[in-house]
Design a protein around this motif. Structure first.
Motif, PDB file in Angstrom:
ATOM      1  N   THR A   1       0.817  -1.221   0.000  1.00 56.88           N
ATOM      2  CA  THR A   1       0.000   0.000   0.000  1.00 56.88           C
ATOM      3  C   THR A   1       0.850   1.270   0.000  1.00 56.88           C
ATOM      4  O   THR A   1       0.332   2.353  -0.272  1.00 56.88           O
ATOM      5  N   TYR A   2       2.139   1.133   0.322  1.00 59.20           N
ATOM      6  CA  TYR A   2       3.033   2.267   0.071  1.00 59.20           C
ATOM      7  C   TYR A   2       3.410   2.197  -1.408  1.00 59.20           C
ATOM      8  O   TYR A   2       3.873   1.145  -1.885  1.00 59.20           O
TER       9      TYR A   2
ATOM     10  N   PHE B   1       1.411  13.769  -6.147  1.00 54.77           N
ATOM     11  CA  PHE B   1       1.280  12.637  -5.230  1.00 54.77           C
ATOM     12  C   PHE B   1       0.697  11.428  -5.951  1.00 54.77           C
ATOM     13  O   PHE B   1       0.046  11.555  -6.984  1.00 54.77           O
TER      14      PHE B   1
ATOM     15  N   THR C   1      -1.724   8.395  -6.721  1.00 54.49           N
ATOM     16  CA  THR C   1      -3.187   8.305  -6.610  1.00 54.49           C
ATOM     17  C   THR C   1      -3.687   6.853  -6.675  1.00 54.49           C
ATOM     18  O   THR C   1      -4.869   6.622  -6.905  1.00 54.49           O
ATOM     19  N   GLU C   2      -2.797   5.906  -6.446  1.00 55.94           N
ATOM     20  CA  GLU C   2      -3.171   4.493  -6.625  1.00 55.94           C
ATOM     21  C   GLU C   2      -4.238   4.025  -5.632  1.00 55.94           C
ATOM     22  O   GLU C   2      -5.092   3.217  -5.964  1.00 55.94           O
ATOM     23  N   THR C   3      -4.169   4.531  -4.419  1.00 57.42           N
ATOM     24  CA  THR C   3      -5.009   3.995  -3.348  1.00 57.42           C
ATOM     25  C   THR C   3      -5.894   5.096  -2.767  1.00 57.42           C
ATOM     26  O   THR C   3      -5.411   6.207  -2.531  1.00 57.42           O
ATOM     27  N   PRO C   4      -7.169   4.801  -2.537  1.00 55.27           N
ATOM     28  CA  PRO C   4      -8.050   5.823  -1.962  1.00 55.27           C
ATOM     29  C   PRO C   4      -7.515   6.382  -0.647  1.00 55.27           C
ATOM     30  O   PRO C   4      -7.008   5.631   0.186  1.00 55.27           O
ATOM     31  N   TYR C   5      -7.640   7.663  -0.486  1.00 57.10           N
ATOM     32  CA  TYR C   5      -7.325   8.391   0.745  1.00 57.10           C
ATOM     33  C   TYR C   5      -5.829   8.551   1.044  1.00 57.10           C
ATOM     34  O   TYR C   5      -5.474   9.186   2.021  1.00 57.10           O
ATOM     35  N   LEU C   6      -4.981   7.942   0.216  1.00 59.39           N
ATOM     36  CA  LEU C   6      -3.540   8.059   0.456  1.00 59.39           C
ATOM     37  C   LEU C   6      -2.940   9.016  -0.567  1.00 59.39           C
ATOM     38  O   LEU C   6      -3.272   8.929  -1.748  1.00 59.39           O
ATOM     39  N   ASN C   7      -2.056   9.886  -0.120  1.00 58.21           N
ATOM     40  CA  ASN C   7      -1.459  10.849  -1.052  1.00 58.21           C
ATOM     41  C   ASN C   7       0.033  11.033  -0.785  1.00 58.21           C
ATOM     42  O   ASN C   7       0.499  12.127  -0.496  1.00 58.21           O
TER      43      ASN C   7
END
Lengths: 157, 275
Positions: B46-47, B108, B110-116
């Motif tokens: 997720t990173y 940033f 944008t692959e994963t929701p809410y992570l930037n």
């Protein structure tokens, strides 16, 4: 408090007011654990309030216990007998740990995201197995639209 | 009796599951495999690949270092980034080489929701790693550009590489890999002591190129090389780095081939196997 907010025009009808479910993907990101309370029902129409919790990392990148927290909150309306059509709106609060580029130390940051859902749910009024399948567009940071979807499994009681 | 049998069975299962697999490693690297993360924590974490968080997490878990992708901005800043076009997984569009670094400061993933998580420059990365000289890093040089004069682009890229390596005095900790024979030749001519790896389609072509240019080694997918081929490379004094170890069994199979480096996508599992 939520139970005091439950209204009905026909109190003699037995309705399972509580739903516990796991959502894969959906408004929690990659998945979430959720509780939903039916707060209003009339004939085939119901309204529920949902609160969930999710995370991406329990330890941050410095390997210290410092969990990311994602909380989806929404109001859902659904119509039907056992097979219901659903529509919902809400807000996800994310509290994510990332590197602060000012000093490169872990920093926790809270952001808000508007969420929507539209889809199908199987939910017997009397309770039992619960299933839903929804398209869940997310306005991340209330700026960027992400097309997203989720599948939920649980039970109502 | 049945109860005792079940308990005995459970104890045996538990002991068997705890048994650590033993490997007898034979390579050019002092019979040790250098364990590197693939772009930090690897594909599927997720990173995002090549992010500061991913690379630092990998180091903090105890890896020997990390591989990561390196690209050059229009104003000659080296950044850690994988894809050809930024629009594939960030909020910015275009080639890295068509944008200046200040245009990427707010970019940033944008692959994963809410992570930037942000894109990082090598300068930012190296200036914020404690005990930098304890780690090994592999630069996977991605040479995507719209530049009309490719040799001029290569020269700018090479100068930027030399500057950052000299600034942090990390020549002995850095391995540089590329798919471009021309790029490696130019770099070899300018810095003959750098540890350079060709990143070929097949082992045969990689071996031929590495020997003809006088490279340090070959970087290749574990699916495209056998244990016997690694032995051939070692006999030619070429180090071998393998990647694409996506599953647990990929890592076990990779170790059995005796490579010198593994760039893994299962960081924790490789650590468990090797440390």
């Amino acid at each position: 408090m939520i139970s005091n907010m439950t209204f009905s025009q026909n109190d003699s009808t037995h309705i399972a007011h509580n739903i516990l479910y796991i959502e894969l993907a959906g408004v929690g990101g990659y998945g979430s654990i959720n509780y939903e309370r039916v707060v209003f029902f009339k004939n085939k129409m119901m309204f529920g309030m949902r609160c969930g919790i999710s995370s991406y990392h329990i330890n941050d990148y410095s390997n210290t216990f410092n969990p990311d927290i994602v909380i989806p909150l929404s109001i859902n309306a659904y119509y039907g007998k056992n097979h219901k059509a659903e529509i919902g709106v809400g807000e996800t609060i994310s509290n994510i740990v990332h590197a602060d580029f000012a000093n490169f130390k872990p920093k926790r940051e809270t952001k808000f995201h508007t969420i929507f859902s539209i889809g199908y749910r199987y939910q017997k009024n009397a309770g039992g197995i619960f299933f839903r399948c929804t398209y869940t567009p997310i306005f991340e940071f209330n700026k960027y639209l992400r097309h997203w979807a989720g599948i939920s499994f649980g039970f109502s009681f | 009796m049945i109860k005792k049998t079940i308990i005995f069975f459970l104890i045996v299962c538990n002991l068997l599951s705890c048994k650590k697999e033993e490997f007898h490693i034979s390579n050019l690297n002092g019979n040790k495999i250098t364990a590197l993360g693939h772009a930090g924590m690897g594909i599927g974490d997720t990173y995002p690949m090549d992010s500061y968080e991913s690379i630092i997490k990998c180091l903090n878990l105890g890896m020997d270092g990390s591989e990561f992708d390196v690209q050059l901005t229009k104003d000659s800043v080296l950044i850690a980034y994988h894809n050809k076009d930024l629009s594939e997984n960030t909020n910015v569009k275009g080639f890295v080489n068509s944008l200046n670094w200040n245009e990427l400061q707010d970019a940033f993933y944008t692959e994963t929701p809410y992570l930037n998580y942000s894109i990082i420059s090598l300068e930012q990365l190296f200036s914020n790693i404690d005990n930098l000289h304890e780690y090994k890093f592999t630069f996977d040089c991605k040479l995507y550009t719209n530049h009309k004069n490719i040799n001029e682009f290569y020269t700018s890229y090479i100068n930027a590489l030399i500057n950052i390596i000299n600034k942090y005095q990390i020549k002995n900790n850095i391995y540089i890999e590329s798919q471009s024979e021309t790029f490696l030749c130019l770099l070899k001519n300018k810095e003959p002591t750098y540890k350079l790896f060709i990143y070929p389609e097949s082992f045969e072509s990689g071996l031929e190129t590495a020997l003809s240019i006088g490279l340090y080694g070959i970087t290749i997918s574990t699916r495209n090389i056998t244990k016997e081929q690694i032995e051939i490379a070692h006999k030619s004094n070429l180090f071998v780095a393998i990647w694409n170890t996506v599953t647990k069994s990929d890592n076990v199979e990779a170790i059995k081939k005796n490579p010198d480096f593994i760039q893994t996508d299962k960081v924790k599992y490789l650590l468990k196997l090797l440390k």
